[in-house]
Design a protein around this motif. Structure first.
Motif, PDB file in Angstrom:
ATOM      1  N   GLU A 109      12.350   9.823   8.083  1.00 48.00           N
ATOM      2  CA  GLU A 109      11.439   9.030   8.942  1.00 48.00           C
ATOM      3  C   GLU A 109      10.295   8.437   8.125  1.00 48.00           C
ATOM      4  O   GLU A 109       9.646   7.483   8.552  1.00 48.00           O
ATOM      5  CB  GLU A 109      10.937   9.871  10.129  1.00 48.00           C
ATOM      6  CG  GLU A 109       9.929  10.979   9.809  1.00 48.00           C
ATOM      7  CD  GLU A 109      10.538  12.226   9.136  1.00 48.00           C
ATOM      8  OE1 GLU A 109      11.771  12.247   8.882  1.00 48.00           O
ATOM      9  OE2 GLU A 109       9.769  13.165   8.852  1.00 48.00           O
ATOM     10  N   LYS A 110      10.035   8.985   6.949  1.00 47.82           N
ATOM     11  CA  LYS A 110       9.010   8.438   6.033  1.00 47.82           C
ATOM     12  C   LYS A 110       9.679   7.955   4.748  1.00 47.82           C
ATOM     13  O   LYS A 110       9.070   7.970   3.662  1.00 47.82           O
ATOM     14  CB  LYS A 110       7.958   9.506   5.700  1.00 47.82           C
ATOM     15  CG  LYS A 110       7.133   9.969   6.891  1.00 47.82           C
ATOM     16  CD  LYS A 110       6.139   8.900   7.333  1.00 47.82           C
ATOM     17  CE  LYS A 110       5.333   9.385   8.532  1.00 47.82           C
ATOM     18  NZ  LYS A 110       4.492   8.299   9.100  1.00 47.82           N
ATOM     19  N   LEU A 111      10.915   7.577   4.857  1.00 47.82           N
ATOM     20  CA  LEU A 111      11.694   7.101   3.696  1.00 47.82           C
ATOM     21  C   LEU A 111      11.618   8.101   2.532  1.00 47.82           C
ATOM     22  O   LEU A 111      11.544   7.722   1.373  1.00 47.82           O
ATOM     23  CB  LEU A 111      11.228   5.702   3.266  1.00 47.82           C
ATOM     24  CG  LEU A 111      11.324   4.615   4.352  1.00 47.82           C
ATOM     25  CD1 LEU A 111      10.857   3.265   3.813  1.00 47.82           C
ATOM     26  CD2 LEU A 111      12.735   4.499   4.902  1.00 47.82           C
TER      27      LEU A 111
ATOM     28  N   ALA B 199      10.604   6.832  -1.328  1.00 44.45           N
ATOM     29  CA  ALA B 199       9.729   5.646  -1.340  1.00 44.45           C
ATOM     30  C   ALA B 199       8.382   5.918  -2.001  1.00 44.45           C
ATOM     31  O   ALA B 199       7.401   5.224  -1.730  1.00 44.45           O
ATOM     32  CB  ALA B 199       9.537   5.131   0.078  1.00 44.45           C
TER      33      ALA B 199
ATOM     34  N   TYR C  66      -3.165  10.325   0.012  1.00 46.32           N
ATOM     35  CA  TYR C  66      -4.133   9.743  -0.933  1.00 46.32           C
ATOM     36  C   TYR C  66      -5.428   9.294  -0.230  1.00 46.32           C
ATOM     37  O   TYR C  66      -6.433   9.020  -0.882  1.00 46.32           O
ATOM     38  CB  TYR C  66      -3.545   8.503  -1.617  1.00 46.32           C
ATOM     39  CG  TYR C  66      -2.508   8.767  -2.695  1.00 46.32           C
ATOM     40  CD1 TYR C  66      -2.050  10.032  -2.995  1.00 46.32           C
ATOM     41  CD2 TYR C  66      -2.006   7.693  -3.434  1.00 46.32           C
ATOM     42  CE1 TYR C  66      -1.099  10.240  -3.988  1.00 46.32           C
ATOM     43  CE2 TYR C  66      -1.058   7.891  -4.430  1.00 46.32           C
ATOM     44  CZ  TYR C  66      -0.609   9.168  -4.704  1.00 46.32           C
ATOM     45  OH  TYR C  66       0.325   9.347  -5.684  1.00 46.32           O
TER      46      TYR C  66
ATOM     47  N   TYR D 267      15.439   2.408  -1.286  1.00 45.82           N
ATOM     48  CA  TYR D 267      14.198   2.376  -2.065  1.00 45.82           C
ATOM     49  C   TYR D 267      14.045   3.589  -2.983  1.00 45.82           C
ATOM     50  O   TYR D 267      14.202   4.734  -2.562  1.00 45.82           O
ATOM     51  CB  TYR D 267      12.991   2.348  -1.128  1.00 45.82           C
ATOM     52  CG  TYR D 267      12.889   1.081  -0.321  1.00 45.82           C
ATOM     53  CD1 TYR D 267      12.518  -0.123  -0.915  1.00 45.82           C
ATOM     54  CD2 TYR D 267      13.171   1.081   1.039  1.00 45.82           C
ATOM     55  CE1 TYR D 267      12.442  -1.295  -0.175  1.00 45.82           C
ATOM     56  CE2 TYR D 267      13.088  -0.094   1.791  1.00 45.82           C
ATOM     57  CZ  TYR D 267      12.725  -1.276   1.172  1.00 45.82           C
ATOM     58  OH  TYR D 267      12.649  -2.432   1.896  1.00 45.82           O
TER      59      TYR D 267
ATOM     60  N   PRO E  22       5.309  -0.129  -7.515  1.00 51.51           N
ATOM     61  CA  PRO E  22       4.353  -1.062  -6.911  1.00 51.51           C
ATOM     62  C   PRO E  22       2.925  -0.521  -6.822  1.00 51.51           C
ATOM     63  O   PRO E  22       2.133  -1.008  -6.019  1.00 51.51           O
ATOM     64  CB  PRO E  22       4.938  -1.252  -5.500  1.00 51.51           C
ATOM     65  CG  PRO E  22       5.574   0.064  -5.183  1.00 51.51           C
ATOM     66  CD  PRO E  22       6.038   0.653  -6.494  1.00 51.51           C
TER      67      PRO E  22
ATOM     68  N   LEU F  10      -1.498  -1.001  -4.656  1.00 52.46           N
ATOM     69  CA  LEU F  10      -2.437  -0.068  -4.019  1.00 52.46           C
ATOM     70  C   LEU F  10      -3.735   0.020  -4.830  1.00 52.46           C
ATOM     71  O   LEU F  10      -4.601   0.846  -4.537  1.00 52.46           O
ATOM     72  CB  LEU F  10      -1.821   1.338  -3.944  1.00 52.46           C
ATOM     73  CG  LEU F  10      -0.505   1.512  -3.194  1.00 52.46           C
ATOM     74  CD1 LEU F  10       0.043   2.918  -3.393  1.00 52.46           C
ATOM     75  CD2 LEU F  10      -0.699   1.232  -1.711  1.00 52.46           C
TER      76      LEU F  10
ATOM     77  N   TYR G 291      11.050  -5.570  -7.556  1.00 51.92           N
ATOM     78  CA  TYR G 291      12.052  -4.510  -7.497  1.00 51.92           C
ATOM     79  C   TYR G 291      13.200  -4.843  -8.438  1.00 51.92           C
ATOM     80  O   TYR G 291      13.588  -6.007  -8.568  1.00 51.92           O
ATOM     81  CB  TYR G 291      12.648  -4.397  -6.097  1.00 51.92           C
ATOM     82  CG  TYR G 291      11.687  -3.967  -5.010  1.00 51.92           C
ATOM     83  CD1 TYR G 291      10.622  -3.113  -5.281  1.00 51.92           C
ATOM     84  CD2 TYR G 291      11.868  -4.402  -3.701  1.00 51.92           C
ATOM     85  CE1 TYR G 291       9.757  -2.710  -4.276  1.00 51.92           C
ATOM     86  CE2 TYR G 291      11.010  -3.999  -2.689  1.00 51.92           C
ATOM     87  CZ  TYR G 291       9.957  -3.161  -2.986  1.00 51.92           C
ATOM     88  OH  TYR G 291       9.112  -2.763  -1.991  1.00 51.92           O
TER      89      TYR G 291
HETATM   90  N1  COA Z   1       4.031   7.208   1.769  1.00 57.30           N
HETATM   91  C1  COA Z   1       3.879   7.508   3.078  1.00 57.30           C
HETATM   92  N2  COA Z   1       4.610   6.943   4.047  1.00 57.30           N
HETATM   93  C2  COA Z   1       5.541   6.058   3.681  1.00 57.30           C
HETATM   94  C3  COA Z   1       5.767   5.700   2.342  1.00 57.30           C
HETATM   95  C4  COA Z   1       4.965   6.321   1.357  1.00 57.30           C
HETATM   96  N3  COA Z   1       5.118   6.089   0.050  1.00 57.30           N
HETATM   97  N4  COA Z   1       6.752   4.776   2.286  1.00 57.30           N
HETATM   98  C5  COA Z   1       7.147   4.577   3.555  1.00 57.30           C
HETATM   99  N5  COA Z   1       6.422   5.342   4.399  1.00 57.30           N
HETATM  100  C6  COA Z   1       6.523   5.443   5.855  1.00 57.30           C
HETATM  101  C7  COA Z   1       5.902   4.257   6.558  1.00 57.30           C
HETATM  102  O1  COA Z   1       4.502   4.427   6.673  1.00 57.30           O
HETATM  103  C8  COA Z   1       6.616   4.310   7.875  1.00 57.30           C
HETATM  104  O2  COA Z   1       6.047   5.331   8.660  1.00 57.30           O
HETATM  105  P1  COA Z   1       5.715   5.061  10.229  1.00 57.30           P
HETATM  106  O3  COA Z   1       7.035   4.715  10.851  1.00 57.30           O
HETATM  107  O4  COA Z   1       5.158   6.354  10.706  1.00 57.30           O
HETATM  108  O5  COA Z   1       4.782   3.904  10.254  1.00 57.30           O
HETATM  109  C9  COA Z   1       8.013   4.752   7.505  1.00 57.30           C
HETATM  110  O6  COA Z   1       7.882   5.383   6.241  1.00 57.30           O
HETATM  111  C10 COA Z   1       8.997   3.598   7.343  1.00 57.30           C
HETATM  112  O7  COA Z   1       8.441   2.659   6.452  1.00 57.30           O
HETATM  113  P2  COA Z   1       8.156   1.118   6.827  1.00 57.30           P
HETATM  114  O8  COA Z   1       7.050   0.645   5.965  1.00 57.30           O
HETATM  115  O9  COA Z   1       7.963   0.962   8.305  1.00 57.30           O
HETATM  116  O10 COA Z   1       9.549   0.479   6.416  1.00 57.30           O
HETATM  117  P3  COA Z   1       9.799  -1.002   5.893  1.00 57.30           P
HETATM  118  O11 COA Z   1      11.260  -1.173   5.842  1.00 57.30           O
HETATM  119  O12 COA Z   1       8.996  -1.986   6.663  1.00 57.30           O
HETATM  120  O13 COA Z   1       9.202  -1.011   4.380  1.00 57.30           O
HETATM  121  C11 COA Z   1       8.851  -0.134   2.163  1.00 57.30           C
HETATM  122  C12 COA Z   1       9.764  -0.167   3.417  1.00 57.30           C
HETATM  123  C13 COA Z   1       9.432   0.921   1.218  1.00 57.30           C
HETATM  124  C14 COA Z   1       8.834  -1.516   1.490  1.00 57.30           C
HETATM  125  C15 COA Z   1       7.420   0.254   2.589  1.00 57.30           C
HETATM  126  O14 COA Z   1       7.489   1.423   3.401  1.00 57.30           O
HETATM  127  C16 COA Z   1       6.500   0.552   1.438  1.00 57.30           C
HETATM  128  O15 COA Z   1       6.025  -0.357   0.802  1.00 57.30           O
HETATM  129  N6  COA Z   1       6.227   1.836   1.156  1.00 57.30           N
HETATM  130  C17 COA Z   1       5.302   2.260   0.147  1.00 57.30           C
HETATM  131  C18 COA Z   1       5.925   2.173  -1.229  1.00 57.30           C
HETATM  132  C19 COA Z   1       4.924   2.522  -2.337  1.00 57.30           C
HETATM  133  O16 COA Z   1       3.924   1.883  -2.517  1.00 57.30           O
HETATM  134  N7  COA Z   1       5.251   3.591  -3.090  1.00 57.30           N
HETATM  135  C20 COA Z   1       4.444   4.033  -4.184  1.00 57.30           C
HETATM  136  C21 COA Z   1       3.482   5.046  -3.739  1.00 57.30           C
HETATM  137  S1  COA Z   1       2.370   5.554  -5.009  1.00 57.30           S
END
Ligand code: COA
Length: 252
Positions: A15-17, A56, A63, A99, A125, A129, A159
């Protein structure tokens, strides 16, 4: 562990990938300690669950709030755990669908073999941030694919899709998602067919050699070979070839 000595570790938070929370990193460390100490384990496969992601990245929710001490503790722990994964004596496979971002990509970079499905999206990526990679990404990706390909991933946030990762030599296997499980299994079988002591020593040589001068690394390589030649597995492999049969390696 399966009967043939394969351990499969799943990152299971779909659910949080499969974002890496502190408890997940702690659990991973404990598994890696057990694996490193267990000579019956032949190889390790890391996968994500849910089909959308390997991992992901770090859990960004942890953080929030400028909690410096907690952030630093997480980063130091990750560094230790990633180093342990890279240093495992057994071969490791990162099986990547979807991912693999931030710490997820960095974990995959600590593995020996990457199997990438077409859906794989490998990225670092952190600069999006306002941060930089902290789990070895700037260094391990640089060493794996060279400066310019690595810079594009980190500075432009692009990517590497599965096919591109394969073209760059980062992924050893590239396959359609429908064939993913059988592609991973095929590589598991290939790794199981080789002598375990030889694999452990070859891994060690590759790791040590990166930080040695070439003459020093070449001497080390020969020392290892001389020792392996004297093992039961060394003689078994040679006999099996000459007798036109499959070798039966015992890890001795
Ligand atoms: N940390 C915490 N939560 C994360 C996460 C992460 N690294 N990556 C994804 N999630 C969560 C999202 O917040 C979301 O939660 P929610 O449904 O409670 O809102 C859920 O996982 C699904 O992700 P979502 O963003 O809705 O899917 P998407 O298909 O639109 O996008 C990504 C997918 C991977 C592009 C996007 O989630 C993303 O950019 N994630 C962060 C990646 C990142 O920066 N990683 C490096 C961290 S240092």
């Amino acid at each position: 562990m399966s009967a043939d000595g394969v351990v499969r570790l799943y990152f299971n938070r779909p659910e949080k990938l499969n974002a890496l929370s502190t408890p997940m990193v702690e659990q991973l460390e404990s598994h890696l300690d057990d694996i490193a100490a267990n000579a019956d384990i032949r190889l390790v496969v890391l996968s994500g669950t849910g089909g959308r992601a390997f991992i992901a990245g770090a859990d960004i929710a942890e953080y929030q709030g400028n909690r410096h001490a907690q952030f630093i503790a997480y980063q130091l722990q990750s560094r230790r755990v990633f180093d342990k994964l890279e240093a495992l004596p057994q071969p490791t496979i990162a099986a990547v669908q979807g991912y693999a971002l931030g710490g997820g990509f960095e974990l995959a970079l600590c593995c020996d073999i990457l199997v990438c499905a077409r859906s794989a999206r490998l990225g670092l990526p952190e600069a999006k941030l306002g941060l930089s990679p902290g789990g070895g990404g700037t260094q391990r990706l640089l060493r794996a694919v060279g400066r310019h390909a690595a810079a594009d991933v980190m500075l432009a946030g692009r990517y590497l899709y599965g096919e591109r990762a394969y073209q760059l030599g980062l992924a050893s296997v590239f396959c359609e998602d429908a064939d993913f499980d059988s592609a991973v299994q095929g590589h598991v079988q290939a790794l199981l067919s080789m002598a375990p002591l030889a694999q452990t020593q070859i891994k060690r040589l590759m790791r040590l050699g990166q930080d040695c001068s070439l003459p020093g690394a070449l001497s080390l390589e020969q020392e290892v070979l001389f020792r392996l030649y004297g093992t039961e597995d060394g003689q078994e492999g040679i006999d099996a070839f000459l007798q036109k049969r499959a070798p039966r390696f015992q890890g001795r």
